[in-house]
Design a protein around this motif. Structure first.
Motif, PDB file in Angstrom:
ATOM      1  N   GLU A  47     -19.755  57.214  34.456  1.00  0.00           N
ATOM      2  CA  GLU A  47     -20.533  56.075  33.979  1.00  0.00           C
ATOM      3  C   GLU A  47     -21.983  56.135  34.465  1.00  0.00           C
ATOM      4  O   GLU A  47     -22.908  55.781  33.733  1.00  0.00           O
ATOM      5  CB  GLU A  47     -19.889  54.762  34.433  1.00  0.00           C
ATOM      6  CG  GLU A  47     -18.561  54.437  33.744  1.00  0.00           C
ATOM      7  CD  GLU A  47     -17.413  55.284  34.249  1.00  0.00           C
ATOM      8  OE1 GLU A  47     -16.369  55.357  33.572  1.00  0.00           O
ATOM      9  OE2 GLU A  47     -17.574  55.884  35.339  1.00  0.00           O
ATOM     10  N   LYS A  79     -24.345  54.015  32.195  1.00  0.00           N
ATOM     11  CA  LYS A  79     -23.585  52.791  31.945  1.00  0.00           C
ATOM     12  C   LYS A  79     -23.083  52.149  33.241  1.00  0.00           C
ATOM     13  O   LYS A  79     -22.420  51.126  33.187  1.00  0.00           O
ATOM     14  CB  LYS A  79     -22.396  53.086  31.038  1.00  0.00           C
ATOM     15  CG  LYS A  79     -22.788  53.643  29.681  1.00  0.00           C
ATOM     16  CD  LYS A  79     -21.568  53.986  28.857  1.00  0.00           C
ATOM     17  CE  LYS A  79     -21.946  54.593  27.511  1.00  0.00           C
ATOM     18  NZ  LYS A  79     -20.741  54.955  26.724  1.00  0.00           N
ATOM     19  N   GLY A  80     -23.337  52.766  34.365  1.00  0.00           N
ATOM     20  CA  GLY A  80     -22.840  52.227  35.620  1.00  0.00           C
ATOM     21  C   GLY A  80     -23.689  52.687  36.782  1.00  0.00           C
ATOM     22  O   GLY A  80     -24.782  53.231  36.603  1.00  0.00           O
ATOM     23  N   GLU A 120     -23.907  58.747  32.413  1.00  0.00           N
ATOM     24  CA  GLU A 120     -24.222  58.277  31.068  1.00  0.00           C
ATOM     25  C   GLU A 120     -25.125  57.055  31.067  1.00  0.00           C
ATOM     26  O   GLU A 120     -25.460  56.535  30.002  1.00  0.00           O
ATOM     27  CB  GLU A 120     -22.920  57.963  30.325  1.00  0.00           C
ATOM     28  CG  GLU A 120     -22.049  59.198  30.095  1.00  0.00           C
ATOM     29  CD  GLU A 120     -20.733  58.844  29.437  1.00  0.00           C
ATOM     30  OE1 GLU A 120     -20.413  57.632  29.390  1.00  0.00           O
ATOM     31  OE2 GLU A 120     -20.037  59.759  28.973  1.00  0.00           O
TER      32      GLU A 120
END
Length: 474
Positions: free
Chosen positions: A449, A454-455, A452
């Protein structure tokens, strides 16, 4: 504590004066004012006023010029040989002497002894520790290097003259051509010169002459001619000197450079400047024989795949059984089917290719190979980051799916293994910045994540159980 005791520990400037030995003749050689050669090369210097030193050779040439009487400057000043009675002085002027070369110790010869050269399977095993994949290329370069240094070793047979095994490497960008040669030279413990063919031009034009390649090798060998004559020269971007098509101007950086490199690849005596890349009157020259220098040329050869596909598709059947789609259209390793005809059509002259008898290709890196590049080599980039954080007593870990995400991003960039470094530098920037702020951080886990976007990565504090994981703030 007494004042005298404090002075003992103070730095005394007078005690450290003249430590560079600038005035000590045992540490510095005198240099001829005219030819710029040191005393070890030109012989004992002759001192004239204004602290000028002249070697016997230059002094002899000066007297010879005056003795001829055809010097226009001397005639303008009203001097003539009869007035100065110069012929009588010739017997008193010492003749120019050549210094005898000091015999070198046998330690240099032991390096290139046939028994000390690693066998091909041993050399390939050492390359396997640093380079992932490329089995065919590693095997070819191991055999070629072994045969080359066996050719120039002390145990070579004098009756049969073995030809040089110069190599041509073809592979997509980021496949490891330069890294393969660097690793090879480090394992062989020989001087290596890496140069770029894009800067080479024909003699007399702006740019580097082909002799600058040998000048870099001499510099890498510490100006030791004998050591440089057993070195390796890697010419990268060799495809950039292909013959230019449809041009009306003079091709000074294409075919003419290939013709200039012929004498280097074949073996000849080249005069190169010492300590500089261009010849001028103030730089001494050294003669280097290139017969025992191993030349490795490498290039990506863009658009060469189109030439290979055109040749392969000529054999396509015509009629109802003809294939609508090219069978090699999606072949990422089509460069392995290259031959000399393809390279000649690309723009390489036959004489140049004939002096590179060994030709092999490197494979394009797949996603699985990129993951192995991250983990398995002896100096893998992930191991480097782990060592950096170990110095801060922090354990760095990458989740398996995070490695796959990094490899996917690298495949999208289409620059091979070079993309891995750029991606990791961007990923690790915030982590390397935040970690030194808190001494309680003991473990960092990089997740998919976070790769990418996203985290966030997770950290584990010292003295806290594995169950409690805290998100690190960006």
């Amino acid at each position: 504590m007494n004042k005298d005791d404090n002075n003992k520990d103070e730095f005394n400037i007078d005690d450290h004066k003249n430590t560079d030995h600038k005035d000590d003749p045992d540490h510095y050689e005198e240099i001829c004012y005219l030819c710029r050669r040191p005393e070890s090369k030109a012989g004992k210097m002759i001192h004239i006023p204004n602290q000028i030193c002249i070697c016997p050779d230059c002094l002899q040439k000066t007297f010879d010029t005056i003795n001829k009487g055809d010097n226009p400057y001397m005639q303008m000043m009203g001097f003539s040989p009869n007035m100065m009675n110069i012929p009588n002085l010739q017997n008193e002027i010492p003749k120019a002497q050549k210094l005898k070369k000091k015999p070198k110790e046998n330690t240099d010869n032991k390096v290139f002894d046939r028994k000390s050269v690693p066998a091909p399977h041993i050399l390939k095993a050492m390359l396997d520790e640093y380079i992932i994949g490329q089995e065919r290329a590693k095997k070819a370069i191991s055999v070629a290097v072994y045969n080359h240094y066996k050719r120039i070793s002390t145990g070579a047979h004098p009756d049969v003259e073995i030809e040089k095994s110069n190599m041509l490497m073809i592979g997509p960008t980021g496949s490891g051509k330069t890294y393969l040669v660097k690793t090879l030279a480090k394992l062989m413990n020989v001087p290596l010169a890496i140069t770029d063919a894009t800067s080479l031009t024909e003699a007399g034009y702006i740019g580097d002459d082909v002799e600058s390649v040998i000048s870099k090798l001499l510099q890498a060998a510490g100006n030791d001619v004998e050591k440089a004559e057993h070195g390796i020269v890697f010419i990268d971007e060799i495809d950039k000197i292909a013959k230019k098509r449809n041009t009306n101007s003079r091709d000074v950086s294409g075919e003419s450079v290939q013709q200039g490199l012929l004498k280097l690849l074949e073996g000849s005596d080249i005069e190169v400047p010492v300590g500089a890349t261009s010849k001028n009157a103030m730089v001494p020259l050294a003669t280097v024989n290139t017969s025992n220098i191993l030349f490795i040329c490498g290039g990506a050869f863009p658009d060469l795949d189109r030439i290979i596909k055109a040749r392969l598709n000529k054999q396509t059947m015509i009629g109802f059984k003809a294939e609508v789609k090219d069978k090699d259209e999606d072949d990422s390793n089509i460069l392995q089917q290259v031959n000399l005809d393809d390279l000649r059509e690309y723009g390489m002259i036959p004489e140049f290719l004939g002096r590179l008898p060994i030709m092999f290709t490197l494979e394009g890196l797949s996603q699985d190979m990129l993951i192995k590049v991250l983990l398995e080599p002896k100096n893998a980039i992930l191991k480097q980051y782990k060592k950096l954080l170990e110095m801060d007593e922090v354990d760095l870990q990458f989740a398996p799916d995070a490695l796959e995400a990094i490899a996917e991003k690298a495949m999208e960039k289409k620059t091979g293994a070079r993309a891995l470094r750029a991606i990791l530098e961007d990923i690790m920037l915030d982590i390397m910045y935040e970690i030194p702020k808190d001494d309680n951080i003991g473990k960092v886990v990089i997740t998919k994540e976070y790769i990418e976007g996203k985290g966030v990565p997770y950290i584990e504090m010292r003295g806290v159980g594995n169950q409690k994981m805290l998100a690190m703030n960006n």
